[in-house]
Design an enzyme around this catalytic site. Structure first.
Site, PDB file in Angstrom:
ATOM      1  N   LYS A 212      39.755  43.180  36.926  1.00  0.00           N
ATOM      2  CA  LYS A 212      39.537  43.013  38.396  1.00  0.00           C
ATOM      3  C   LYS A 212      39.636  44.076  39.506  1.00  0.00           C
ATOM      4  CE  LYS A 212      39.841  40.108  42.434  1.00  0.00           C
ATOM      5  NZ  LYS A 212      41.715  39.284  42.491  1.00  0.00           N
ATOM      6  N   ASP A 345      42.286  30.549  43.125  1.00  0.00           N
ATOM      7  CA  ASP A 345      42.642  31.260  43.887  1.00  0.00           C
ATOM      8  C   ASP A 345      44.440  30.917  43.722  1.00  0.00           C
ATOM      9  OD1 ASP A 345      43.268  34.058  44.120  1.00  0.00           O
ATOM     10  OD2 ASP A 345      42.431  33.367  46.139  1.00  0.00           O
TER      11      ASP A 345
HETATM   12 ZN   LIG Z   1      43.320  36.177  43.885  1.00  0.00          ZN
END
Ligand SMILES: [Zn+2]
Length: 431
Positions: A212, A345
């Site tokens: 990421k 998220d």
């Molecule tokens: Zn995130």
């Protein structure tokens, strides 16, 4: 020396005998009878189905007329309920909670975050999410969590984890809340191509399944803007090339239009958020087959309750800039045919509420079956796990969930999961 060898041989033999004992018990067979089964691959509902499970995998699926349930097999009859494959959330932060946001985050140790992760893993699994991709966690707390779940020590979803997110100094993936005299950098910070290469190799070394990084600024950070790019195209290309060389996919946090386009050109596998996406971004993502993972529910939570959870005024102001735009961008991208994978998220808002996003995806352009596919077959494809999760068919893990009612008529039934099975083990049953 000979004596030592003898001891070693005895220990070895004992080990082999113990393993043989373990493998002796035949894997348990279960037959699940479902009035309705959602075939996520074909995008249709099948009636009166039987799923035969042996051990942790699905052995057979077919109509109740065709499949003979062998004698002595445990039968779970779901009545009139609807059976689906376990859901996948491709963007979570299990080791964080919303109440730990803003300045409060600075007082929470990594061991404490890991324990928070154990709690959230349980909540996420009970909400029907049997697989997650965890994109960003401090000091490999997500690696520890993944390994504890895989070892069967704590309940939780299957996890694909990134370890610390990579990013530039002062960017969204750095920590800017502390004054200069603390001289603190987040562990994922890497500037320039050689440093980015080294950091990519480092996170893989310590257990990352996926990389990421922050291609643009973000909302829940200090002193940066969501719209600005934070890695150069050269840095992004080097990162993606190295990750792919080592068999890791790449998730790029990108709100800004330039960052979205450059990250897609660099070959990332998914754009996270994608809030300010423009026509060029949509075109580039389509051309490269890049997934969009857009967290289009949590704006409601952040603007509604963020203040009391400790989000700073700056964070709330930035959320007002991108929240609604991200929903409109999602609609445009989905209508243009950009591939969509489900990601919430969660961690920014309370874990276990992952399924709240389905209704927003339907409101902003997907059909209910497309929304379900985004959290099953599509997300499985993005994770590189199409061989094991995302649909109910032979060979896949027996990860199953059950809802009452028809999710194709009312997508919100996915917020009320009645039954969860992971790898053939029932982990929740409220039927
Ligand atoms: Zn995130």
């Amino acid at each position: 020396m000979k004596r030592l060898l003898e001891v070693a041989v005895v220990i070895c033999l004992f080990g082999i005998a113990a393993r043989a004992q373990e493998t002796k018990a035949p894997p348990k067979t279960i037959a699940v009878k479902a009035a309705h089964l959602i075939d996520t691959k074909a995008g249709r509902v099948l009636e009166q189905q039987v799923v035969l499970i042996v051990g942790e995998r699905i052995e057979k699926v077919g109509s109740a007329k065709e499949i003979q349930v062998p004698a002595g097999v445990t039968v779970i009859d779901l009545g009139s309920a609807t059976l689906l494959p376990g859901l996948i959330d491709a963007h979570v932060h299990l080791t964080g909670d919303p109440q730990d946001s803003g300045y409060k985050s600075l007082g929470i140790s990594v061991p404490r975050q890991t324990l928070t992760g154990a709690k959230n893993a349980r909540l996420t699994l009970a909400a029907g999410f049997t697989t997650v991709r965890n994109v960003g966690a401090a000091s490999y707390s997500d690696v520890a969590l993944r390994d504890a779940i895989n070892a069967g020590e704590i309940p939780g979803p299957r996890m694909l984890v990134s370890g610390p997110a990579l990013g530039s100094t002062g960017g969204h993936c750095d920590e800017n809340l502390l004054a200069p005299e603390f001289a603190h950098h987040d562990e994922g910070v890497a500037d320039g191509v050689p440093a980015v290469l080294a950091k990519t190799r480092e996170v893989i070394k310590y257990g990352a399944d996926v990389i990421k990084f922050c291609a643009s600024g973000g909302v829940l950070s200090k002193g940066d803007l969501p719209g600005t790019e934070q890695y150069s195209p050269a840095e992004m290309s080097a990162l993606v090339e190295e990750a792919h060389r080592q068999g890791r996919k790449v998730a790029a946090h990108a709100h800004g239009a330039q960052a979205i386009t450059d990250a897609a050109k660099a070959g990332v596998d998914s754009i996270e958020h994608g809030s300010l996406i423009d026509d060029e971004g949509i075109r580039t993502m389509k051309e490269h087959g890049t997934y969009l993972v857009a967290d289009i529910y949590n704006d409601d939570f952040i603007l509604g309750q963020g203040k009391q959870y400790g989000f700073t005024d700056e964070m709330l102001e930035k959320e007002r800039m991108v929240g609604q735009q991200s929903r409109e961008g999602f609609r445009k991208a989905a209508q243009a045919g950009v591939k969509i994978a489900f990601g919430t998220d969660a961690g920014v808002y309370p874990h276990g509420g992952n399924a709240k996003q389905f209704a927003y995806m339907v409101k902003y352009g997907l059909t209910p079956i497309e929304a379900i596919q985004s959290a099953t077959v599509n997300a499985a494809d993005l994770l590189g796990w199409s061989d094991r999760v995302g649909c109910i068919e032979p060979g896949k893990f027996a990860d199953l969930i059950v809802v009452e009612g028809d999710p194709l008529k009312d997508i919100t039934v996915l917020e009320r999961i009645k039954f969860v099975m992971k790898g053939g083990q029932i982990v929740k049953n409220e039927l």
